[in-house]
Design a protein around this motif. Structure first.
Motif, PDB file in Angstrom:
ATOM      1  N   UNK A  57       0.819  -1.210   0.000  1.00  0.00           N
ATOM      2  CA  UNK A  57       0.000   0.000   0.000  1.00  0.00           C
ATOM      3  C   UNK A  57       0.858   1.268   0.000  1.00  0.00           C
ATOM      4  N   UNK A  58       2.063   1.185   0.572  1.00  0.00           N
ATOM      5  CA  UNK A  58       2.939   2.361   0.598  1.00  0.00           C
ATOM      6  C   UNK A  58       3.316   2.828  -0.801  1.00  0.00           C
ATOM      7  N   UNK A  59       3.173   1.972  -1.807  1.00  0.00           N
ATOM      8  CA  UNK A  59       3.455   2.358  -3.183  1.00  0.00           C
ATOM      9  C   UNK A  59       2.621   3.562  -3.595  1.00  0.00           C
ATOM     10  N   UNK A  60       1.400   3.668  -3.072  1.00  0.00           N
ATOM     11  CA  UNK A  60       0.490   4.737  -3.480  1.00  0.00           C
ATOM     12  C   UNK A  60       0.975   6.108  -3.035  1.00  0.00           C
ATOM     13  N   UNK A  61       1.898   6.153  -2.087  1.00  0.00           N
ATOM     14  CA  UNK A  61       2.445   7.441  -1.645  1.00  0.00           C
ATOM     15  C   UNK A  61       3.436   8.025  -2.639  1.00  0.00           C
ATOM     16  N   UNK A  62       3.831   7.247  -3.640  1.00  0.00           N
ATOM     17  CA  UNK A  62       4.766   7.692  -4.669  1.00  0.00           C
ATOM     18  C   UNK A  62       4.059   7.603  -6.026  1.00  0.00           C
ATOM     19  N   UNK A  63       3.378   8.662  -6.460  1.00  0.00           N
ATOM     20  CA  UNK A  63       2.600   8.595  -7.701  1.00  0.00           C
ATOM     21  C   UNK A  63       3.425   8.194  -8.917  1.00  0.00           C
ATOM     22  N   UNK A  64       4.687   8.613  -8.956  1.00  0.00           N
ATOM     23  CA  UNK A  64       5.517   8.261 -10.101  1.00  0.00           C
ATOM     24  C   UNK A  64       5.793   6.776 -10.162  1.00  0.00           C
ATOM     25  N   UNK A  65       6.162   6.183  -9.044  1.00  0.00           N
ATOM     26  CA  UNK A  65       6.414   4.747  -9.015  1.00  0.00           C
ATOM     27  C   UNK A  65       5.116   3.972  -9.240  1.00  0.00           C
ATOM     28  N   UNK A  66       4.008   4.471  -8.686  1.00  0.00           N
ATOM     29  CA  UNK A  66       2.714   3.812  -8.878  1.00  0.00           C
ATOM     30  C   UNK A  66       2.384   3.725 -10.366  1.00  0.00           C
ATOM     31  N   UNK A  67       2.540   4.837 -11.081  1.00  0.00           N
ATOM     32  CA  UNK A  67       2.275   4.835 -12.523  1.00  0.00           C
ATOM     33  C   UNK A  67       3.218   3.865 -13.239  1.00  0.00           C
ATOM     34  N   UNK A  68       4.495   3.873 -12.854  1.00  0.00           N
ATOM     35  CA  UNK A  68       5.469   3.016 -13.525  1.00  0.00           C
ATOM     36  C   UNK A  68       5.139   1.548 -13.334  1.00  0.00           C
ATOM     37  N   UNK A  69       4.739   1.174 -12.120  1.00  0.00           N
ATOM     38  CA  UNK A  69       4.425  -0.229 -11.832  1.00  0.00           C
ATOM     39  C   UNK A  69       3.176  -0.665 -12.588  1.00  0.00           C
ATOM     40  N   UNK A  70       2.158   0.181 -12.616  1.00  0.00           N
ATOM     41  CA  UNK A  70       0.955  -0.152 -13.380  1.00  0.00           C
ATOM     42  C   UNK A  70       1.271  -0.268 -14.871  1.00  0.00           C
ATOM     43  N   UNK A  71       2.131   0.611 -15.372  1.00  0.00           N
ATOM     44  CA  UNK A  71       2.493   0.587 -16.787  1.00  0.00           C
ATOM     45  C   UNK A  71       3.286  -0.670 -17.135  1.00  0.00           C
ATOM     46  N   UNK A  72       4.215  -1.051 -16.276  1.00  0.00           N
ATOM     47  CA  UNK A  72       5.008  -2.256 -16.509  1.00  0.00           C
ATOM     48  C   UNK A  72       4.119  -3.492 -16.594  1.00  0.00           C
ATOM     49  N   UNK A  73       3.135  -3.576 -15.714  1.00  0.00           N
ATOM     50  CA  UNK A  73       2.292  -4.772 -15.674  1.00  0.00           C
ATOM     51  C   UNK A  73       1.508  -4.961 -16.963  1.00  0.00           C
ATOM     52  N   UNK A  74       1.010  -3.865 -17.552  1.00  0.00           N
ATOM     53  CA  UNK A  74       0.224  -4.017 -18.784  1.00  0.00           C
ATOM     54  C   UNK A  74       1.109  -4.092 -20.018  1.00  0.00           C
TER      55      UNK A  74
END
Length: 344
Positions: A57-74
């Motif tokens: 859940x701590x990932x959500x505190x870093x919007x840049x990393x959150x976007x990167x992780x979601x982008x990598x998965x798709x």
């Protein structure tokens, strides 16, 4: 994106909660993150959930990393016809922003996680579900209290099911009474045949997937089945999970679930107890998933963004023990054969 998400979910799905792969410096390990997605695609599961508890859940505190992780998965396996689910957290504005990002990236649905809400009540959860449902279809989530959930009434579940944007419910309270609350409320609701019930009870996977919920509703005899799972446990042993779901579905539909199939349940519970740190009160559950993958050579570290999320004393040894005792449930041979290609 999946053409008919509701139908796909109701067919039965095995969906792992995708971990976050970090190096020892808590930086995103791109090779390892991609390797995990490739593992799940080759394992034959039906999709993935990113930004959920297992992704930290701590990932959500870093919007840049959150976007990167979601982008990598798709983007890692673009030709995989995967059900793509993004976890959203926080109050209405934050959750809606995350849902909009997920929609932009091609996700099919969002999982409504209660983490990060300033005022966590049934009313605020319902208001947020309605707002997020304007952006993407939503999956309700009964999260156990040990890791930040809230006890929820049948009134809450009826109101959530009233929302046309609700396409599924993940029931993960790790409590049979509360699991029956969700199942019975769905069985009695007008949308009982349209909303998929998914297990998140990592301690009762076989039980949930084989036990029908039945009842007479308005003169109509109804039978409801849990249609699959969205599970942190399935972040490891993903190929075994896909095979188990197929086996349970075939035997359940035939009306004869074999005792040898039921015997898998206690083995899986033992595996989960080590991975999810039951002895430590679930404090090491996210780190435990990472530790399995680290021991298998898929990722380089069990590190988590939040320093409080770490392995409990002795947990790594317990994980090593269940890997030896239950190799088939943890895909030991499959991972060893393919991990170098997945990490390349």
């Amino acid at each position: 994106m999946v053409a008919d998400l509701g139908a796909r979910l109701r067919q039965g799905v095995a969906i792992p909660a995708h971990p976050l792969a970090l190096d020892e410096g808590k930086r995103l390990d791109l090779a390892a993150q991609r390797a995990l997605t490739r593992y799940y695609a080759d394992a034959g599961v039906d999709g993935f959930a990113v930004g959920v508890h297992t992704t930290q859940f701590a990932l959500h505190a870093d919007p840049g990393m959150f976007r990167e992780v979601l982008t990598l998965a798709v983007g890692t396996v673009p030709d995989w016809d995967a059900v793509r689910i993004a976890g959203v957290v926080g109050d209405i504005p934050a959750a809606v922003r995350e849902a909009e990002l997920a929609a932009e990236l091609g996700y099919d649905a969002v999982l409504l996680s209660p983490w990060g809400m300033a005022d966590l009540t049934e009313d605020t959860l319902l208001a947020r579900a309605a707002a997020v449902g304007e952006v993407l279809p939503a999956i309700g989530f009964y999260l156990q209290e040990n890791v930040g959930g809230l006890r929820l009434s049948r009134h809450y579940w009826r109101a959530l099911l009233d929302l046309p944007s609700t396409v599924a419910v993940k029931s993960a309270p790790f409590d049979r009474y509360r699991t029956v609350d969700v199942a019975r409320t769905l069985l009695e609701h007008d949308r009982w045949a349209d909303v998929a019930l998914l297990t998140g009870n990592d301690d009762a996977i076989v039980h949930d997937l084989t036990t029908p919920i039945t009842g007479l509703v308005g003169g109509e005899w109804r039978t409801l089945h849990v249609r699959g799972g969205l599970l942190g446990q399935w972040a490891v042993g993903a190929r075994a999970a896909a095979g188990l779901l197929d086996r349970l579905r075939r035997e359940r539909d035939s009306g004869r679930v074999g005792t040898d199939t039921l015997a898998i349940a206690p083995d899986l519970v033992e595996v989960n107890a080590a991975v999810f740190d039951v002895l430590g009160g679930f404090r090491g559950c996210v780190a435990g998933v990472n530790e399995v993958l680290r021991q298998q050579g898929l990722i380089s570290s069990a590190a988590c963004l939040d320093d409080r999320e770490r392995l409990s004393p002795g947990q790594a040894a317990l994980i090593a023990e269940v890997r030896k005792r239950f190799p088939d449930l943890l895909d030991e041979e499959f991972v060893a054969e393919h991990r170098d290609r997945w990490r390349a």
